[in-house]
Design a protein around this motif. Structure first.
Motif, PDB file in Angstrom:
ATOM      1  N   THR A  14       0.770  -1.369   0.086  1.00 49.66           N
ATOM      2  CA  THR A  14      -0.096  -0.030   0.120  1.00 49.66           C
ATOM      3  C   THR A  14       0.961   1.223  -0.025  1.00 49.66           C
ATOM      4  O   THR A  14       1.803   1.347   0.678  1.00 49.66           O
ATOM      5  CB  THR A  14      -0.937   0.093   1.321  1.00 49.66           C
ATOM      6  N   ALA A  15       0.486   2.121  -1.154  1.00 48.21           N
ATOM      7  CA  ALA A  15       1.328   3.400  -0.908  1.00 48.21           C
ATOM      8  C   ALA A  15       0.817   4.284  -0.004  1.00 48.21           C
ATOM      9  O   ALA A  15      -0.080   5.232  -0.173  1.00 48.21           O
ATOM     10  CB  ALA A  15       1.319   3.881  -2.372  1.00 48.21           C
ATOM     11  N   LEU A  16       1.340   4.131   1.057  1.00 45.72           N
ATOM     12  CA  LEU A  16       0.840   4.966   2.387  1.00 45.72           C
ATOM     13  C   LEU A  16       2.113   5.579   3.010  1.00 45.72           C
ATOM     14  O   LEU A  16       2.923   4.907   3.228  1.00 45.72           O
ATOM     15  CB  LEU A  16       0.106   4.071   3.372  1.00 45.72           C
ATOM     16  N   ALA A  17       2.059   6.799   3.272  1.00 40.68           N
ATOM     17  CA  ALA A  17       3.085   7.323   4.330  1.00 40.68           C
ATOM     18  C   ALA A  17       3.315   6.810   5.487  1.00 40.68           C
ATOM     19  O   ALA A  17       2.330   6.450   6.110  1.00 40.68           O
ATOM     20  CB  ALA A  17       3.043   8.996   4.391  1.00 40.68           C
ATOM     21  N   CYS A  37      -1.696  15.283  16.775  1.00 43.25           N
ATOM     22  CA  CYS A  37      -0.991  14.704  15.846  1.00 43.25           C
ATOM     23  C   CYS A  37      -1.045  15.888  14.763  1.00 43.25           C
ATOM     24  O   CYS A  37      -2.169  16.280  14.525  1.00 43.25           O
ATOM     25  CB  CYS A  37      -1.162  13.436  15.414  1.00 43.25           C
ATOM     26  N   ILE A  38      -0.025  16.350  14.140  1.00 42.94           N
ATOM     27  CA  ILE A  38      -0.043  17.159  13.159  1.00 42.94           C
ATOM     28  C   ILE A  38       0.905  16.685  12.315  1.00 42.94           C
ATOM     29  O   ILE A  38       2.110  16.227  12.432  1.00 42.94           O
ATOM     30  CB  ILE A  38       0.809  18.563  13.442  1.00 42.94           C
ATOM     31  N   ILE A  39       0.130  16.564  10.727  1.00 47.06           N
ATOM     32  CA  ILE A  39       1.013  15.761   9.798  1.00 47.06           C
ATOM     33  C   ILE A  39       0.881  16.955   8.549  1.00 47.06           C
ATOM     34  O   ILE A  39       0.040  17.977   8.491  1.00 47.06           O
ATOM     35  CB  ILE A  39       0.393  14.716   9.304  1.00 47.06           C
ATOM     36  N   ASP A  40       2.029  16.791   7.728  1.00 44.48           N
ATOM     37  CA  ASP A  40       1.917  17.642   6.312  1.00 44.48           C
ATOM     38  C   ASP A  40       0.765  17.016   5.544  1.00 44.48           C
ATOM     39  O   ASP A  40       0.915  15.720   5.223  1.00 44.48           O
ATOM     40  CB  ASP A  40       3.172  17.405   5.534  1.00 44.48           C
ATOM     41  N   ALA A  41      -0.100  17.658   5.011  1.00 40.90           N
ATOM     42  CA  ALA A  41      -1.322  17.276   4.359  1.00 40.90           C
ATOM     43  C   ALA A  41      -0.835  16.640   2.820  1.00 40.90           C
ATOM     44  O   ALA A  41      -1.549  15.806   2.495  1.00 40.90           O
ATOM     45  CB  ALA A  41      -2.275  18.318   4.196  1.00 40.90           C
ATOM     46  N   ASP A  42       0.321  17.042   2.408  1.00 39.00           N
ATOM     47  CA  ASP A  42       0.739  16.486   1.177  1.00 39.00           C
ATOM     48  C   ASP A  42       1.400  15.105   1.012  1.00 39.00           C
ATOM     49  O   ASP A  42       1.130  14.331   0.268  1.00 39.00           O
ATOM     50  CB  ASP A  42       1.794  17.563   0.667  1.00 39.00           C
ATOM     51  N   THR A  43       2.246  15.209   2.203  1.00 37.46           N
ATOM     52  CA  THR A  43       3.125  13.963   2.111  1.00 37.46           C
ATOM     53  C   THR A  43       2.610  12.766   3.057  1.00 37.46           C
ATOM     54  O   THR A  43       3.092  11.871   3.294  1.00 37.46           O
ATOM     55  CB  THR A  43       4.351  14.204   2.287  1.00 37.46           C
ATOM     56  N   GLY A  44       1.912  13.431   4.394  1.00 38.84           N
ATOM     57  CA  GLY A  44       1.572  12.677   5.395  1.00 38.84           C
ATOM     58  C   GLY A  44       2.764  12.731   6.579  1.00 38.84           C
ATOM     59  O   GLY A  44       2.700  11.828   7.581  1.00 38.84           O
ATOM     60  N   LEU A  45       3.756  13.283   6.577  1.00 39.55           N
ATOM     61  CA  LEU A  45       5.016  13.431   7.161  1.00 39.55           C
ATOM     62  C   LEU A  45       4.423  13.820   8.523  1.00 39.55           C
ATOM     63  O   LEU A  45       3.702  14.775   8.591  1.00 39.55           O
ATOM     64  CB  LEU A  45       5.890  14.229   6.752  1.00 39.55           C
ATOM     65  N   VAL A  46       4.841  13.234   9.737  1.00 43.37           N
ATOM     66  CA  VAL A  46       4.265  13.584  10.895  1.00 43.37           C
ATOM     67  C   VAL A  46       5.483  14.621  11.535  1.00 43.37           C
ATOM     68  O   VAL A  46       6.671  14.538  11.280  1.00 43.37           O
ATOM     69  CB  VAL A  46       4.388  12.443  11.984  1.00 43.37           C
ATOM     70  N   MET A 178      -6.576   9.251  12.555  1.00 39.33           N
ATOM     71  CA  MET A 178      -7.636  10.210  12.065  1.00 39.33           C
ATOM     72  C   MET A 178      -6.910  11.181  11.056  1.00 39.33           C
ATOM     73  O   MET A 178      -7.753  11.464  10.182  1.00 39.33           O
ATOM     74  CB  MET A 178      -8.247  10.909  13.274  1.00 39.33           C
ATOM     75  N   ALA A 179      -5.638  11.481  11.261  1.00 36.86           N
ATOM     76  CA  ALA A 179      -4.983  12.586  10.327  1.00 36.86           C
ATOM     77  C   ALA A 179      -4.731  11.994   8.894  1.00 36.86           C
ATOM     78  O   ALA A 179      -5.026  12.522   7.907  1.00 36.86           O
ATOM     79  CB  ALA A 179      -3.584  12.925  11.144  1.00 36.86           C
ATOM     80  N   GLN A 180      -4.555  10.533   9.059  1.00 37.95           N
ATOM     81  CA  GLN A 180      -4.150   9.908   7.638  1.00 37.95           C
ATOM     82  C   GLN A 180      -5.733   9.596   6.936  1.00 37.95           C
ATOM     83  O   GLN A 180      -5.988   9.574   5.868  1.00 37.95           O
ATOM     84  CB  GLN A 180      -3.583   8.650   7.845  1.00 37.95           C
ATOM     85  N   ILE A 181      -6.900   9.338   7.714  1.00 35.07           N
ATOM     86  CA  ILE A 181      -8.018   9.272   7.339  1.00 35.07           C
ATOM     87  C   ILE A 181      -8.419  10.601   6.677  1.00 35.07           C
ATOM     88  O   ILE A 181      -8.966  10.551   5.665  1.00 35.07           O
ATOM     89  CB  ILE A 181      -9.108   9.080   8.431  1.00 35.07           C
ATOM     90  N   LEU A 182      -8.299  11.792   7.187  1.00 35.91           N
ATOM     91  CA  LEU A 182      -8.757  13.082   6.626  1.00 35.91           C
ATOM     92  C   LEU A 182      -7.687  13.318   5.307  1.00 35.91           C
ATOM     93  O   LEU A 182      -8.230  13.522   4.418  1.00 35.91           O
ATOM     94  CB  LEU A 182      -8.354  14.128   7.563  1.00 35.91           C
ATOM     95  N   ARG A 183      -6.673  12.851   5.360  1.00 35.37           N
ATOM     96  CA  ARG A 183      -5.544  13.117   4.310  1.00 35.37           C
ATOM     97  C   ARG A 183      -6.178  12.192   3.036  1.00 35.37           C
ATOM     98  O   ARG A 183      -6.333  12.690   1.948  1.00 35.37           O
ATOM     99  CB  ARG A 183      -4.411  12.523   4.478  1.00 35.37           C
ATOM    100  N   TRP A 184      -6.578  11.098   3.418  1.00 37.65           N
ATOM    101  CA  TRP A 184      -7.397  10.241   2.245  1.00 37.65           C
ATOM    102  C   TRP A 184      -8.615  10.748   1.857  1.00 37.65           C
ATOM    103  O   TRP A 184      -8.851  11.042   0.519  1.00 37.65           O
ATOM    104  CB  TRP A 184      -7.575   8.766   2.712  1.00 37.65           C
ATOM    105  N   ALA A 185      -9.456  11.270   2.737  1.00 34.64           N
ATOM    106  CA  ALA A 185     -10.615  11.656   2.362  1.00 34.64           C
ATOM    107  C   ALA A 185     -10.646  12.869   1.621  1.00 34.64           C
ATOM    108  O   ALA A 185     -11.416  13.220   0.624  1.00 34.64           O
ATOM    109  CB  ALA A 185     -11.582  12.194   3.610  1.00 34.64           C
ATOM    110  N   ALA A 250      -5.536  23.093   7.722  1.00 33.19           N
ATOM    111  CA  ALA A 250      -4.999  24.474   7.867  1.00 33.19           C
ATOM    112  C   ALA A 250      -4.116  24.647   6.797  1.00 33.19           C
ATOM    113  O   ALA A 250      -3.228  23.944   6.463  1.00 33.19           O
ATOM    114  CB  ALA A 250      -4.589  24.836   9.334  1.00 33.19           C
ATOM    115  N   GLU A 251      -4.065  26.084   6.415  1.00 33.42           N
ATOM    116  CA  GLU A 251      -3.279  26.444   5.409  1.00 33.42           C
ATOM    117  C   GLU A 251      -2.461  27.896   5.527  1.00 33.42           C
ATOM    118  O   GLU A 251      -3.276  28.892   6.030  1.00 33.42           O
ATOM    119  CB  GLU A 251      -3.561  26.305   4.152  1.00 33.42           C
ATOM    120  N   GLN A 252      -1.235  28.114   5.493  1.00 34.07           N
ATOM    121  CA  GLN A 252      -0.761  29.336   5.674  1.00 34.07           C
ATOM    122  C   GLN A 252       0.430  29.590   4.800  1.00 34.07           C
ATOM    123  O   GLN A 252       1.490  28.612   4.915  1.00 34.07           O
ATOM    124  CB  GLN A 252      -0.321  29.614   7.113  1.00 34.07           C
TER     125      GLN A 252
END
Length: 427
Positions: A14-17, A37-46, A178-185, A250-252
């Protein structure tokens, strides 16, 4: 023998971060919130975490998975789709004192209305209706689909018992999951538009109810004194057992983050802690760093190399603080592209979590290999001619046995070869 091994190509991964636990926490230490937990939304990096793998009751942030699966099924085609409210949608919630929009059995609800009611009004009856939609006509089927998706994402600390988040001993997740669920969604058609809507939504009368219903974003961080302009969209949750849970995008300055908090004791704790986390993260992660290809290569009768990537690094870290290794498969199937990954590991010292992400590696020579192997015949099969039907069946049996033996032998050789290469790379 190499030729036969090379013919067994590709992989079931599975191609998952992926995350590698850090030696020291790099984010703020929270006392009123159990986990985050805070992750990068693009890569999934914690990027920062506290107790991120602890299994906790999620409350209504459960609906992120429910909404994601509904959007996946709809594929952006929301118009002219109507759902009929079942007896179970309504009466399974009896006695739960849960949030709802007073759906009635037999009511015909447009899919768009059901999606916004579930997202903005946190309607549990709406979540039940959506679960039936993507679950083959039953809430139970919808819950099974939710658990199947969690498994497909490789989540190890999640199990759902319902589509809405009412507390149950068998209903739990973690901040990381949950962070990874949102990233997938967010990759599903229409989900980001749904998740980030802050304007009031109007649901018109239906075949059963003559009233107009109005839905508002319930997160006070989208308005009032708790307002945080960087937050694009969010989902909140609360039960007496779960306490306060929160997930947002969130984005900045071009940096997109996903932040999850769970088990904040009171509402103000939740808001204050999320502000603390986002302020800290956006102060330390101000832009992406290009990680050039480092020339790490491996061979599987084809050439595999790290492709380079871009990562969020805390201020003070550079590409020199990132190492890369190759992840090669152990099992192969003929005719499928090989799934090989470059694993980039950030050595964050005391300013960033030591974490890893997997990026598809660059593969060259595959087409030539397949063309060369297209008409190859195993020696064992030449010795058994299909003179009679029985002889043909025997040839198939012998060929399959030999192929299985070659596969097993090839896997062993590749594993040994890879372990030696990995051992040399450490010195």
């Amino acid at each position: 023998m190499k030729k036969h091994i090379a013919m067994l190509c590709a992989v079931l991964l599975t191609a998952l971060a992926a995350f590698a636990p850090g030696a020291a926490a790099a984010g703020p230490a929270l006392t009123a919130t159990e986990a985050y937990c805070i992750i990068d939304a693009d890569t999934g990096l914690v990027l920062a975490q506290q107790n991120m793998n602890e299994e906790l009751h999620p409350a209504s942030i459960t609906k992120v998975m429910t909404l994601g699966l509904a959007c996946e099924k709809a594929q952006g085609k929301w118009d002219n789709v109507k759902l009929t409210v079942s007896h179970e949608d309504v009466y399974s919630l009896a006695g739960t004192d849960s949030s709802h929009i007073a759906l009635q059995e037999g009511e015909e609800v447009p899919l768009t209305d059901a999606l916004y009611a579930t997202m903005m009004a946190s309607a549990n009856d709406g979540a039940n209706l959506l679960a039936e939609y993507f679950g083959g006509g039953s809430i139970e089927g919808g819950v099974a689909a939710m658990n199947a998706q969690a498994k497909e994402l490789g989540l190890e600390h999640t199990h759902f018992a319902n589509p809405h988040g009412i507390s149950d001993e068998d209903h739990y997740t973690s901040c990381y999951d949950m962070a990874q669920i949102l990233r997938w969604a967010l990759t599903q058609p229409g989900f980001e538009t749904l998740f980030t809507r802050n304007e009031m939504y109007t649901m018109g009368p239906t075949n059963v109810q003559p009233v107009t219903r109005y839905f508002h974003q319930q997160d006070k961080m989208g308005s009032s004194r708790y307002y945080i302009p960087a937050i694009l969209g969010s989902k909140i949750g609360y039960t007496d057992i779960a306490r306060y849970s929160y997930v947002c995008l969130a984005e900045q300055n071009g940096v997109r983050l996903i932040c999850v908090t769970m088990q904040s004791q009171i509402k103000t704790d939740k808001y204050n802690d999320v502000r603390t986390l986002l302020d800290d993260a956006f102060a330390r992660y101000t832009g992406y760093t290009e990680i050039p290809a480092q020339g790490v290569t491996g061979e599987l009768e084809v050439t595999v190399a790290d492709p380079g990537t871009k990562l969020l690094l805390a201020d003070g870290l550079t590409a020199a603080d990132v190492s890369v290794t190759l992840e090669l498969p152990e099992r192969y199937l003929l005719g499928v592209d090989p799934a090989v990954y470059a694993v980039y590991t950030i050595h964050g010292r005391d300013v960033q979590e030591t974490a890893s992400v997997r990026v598809p590696a660059a593969v060259t020579g595959l087409e030539e290999l397949l063309a060369k192997s297209a008409n190859a015949t195993l020696p064992a099969s030449r010795d058994v001619g299909p003179k009679r039907i029985a002889g043909g069946l025997l040839a198939i049996s012998v060929g399959a046995t030999v192929l299985a033996a070659l596969a097993a032998f090839g896997v062993v050789r590749l594993r040994i070869k890879w372990k030696k290469r990995k051992s040399r790379s450490k010195h």
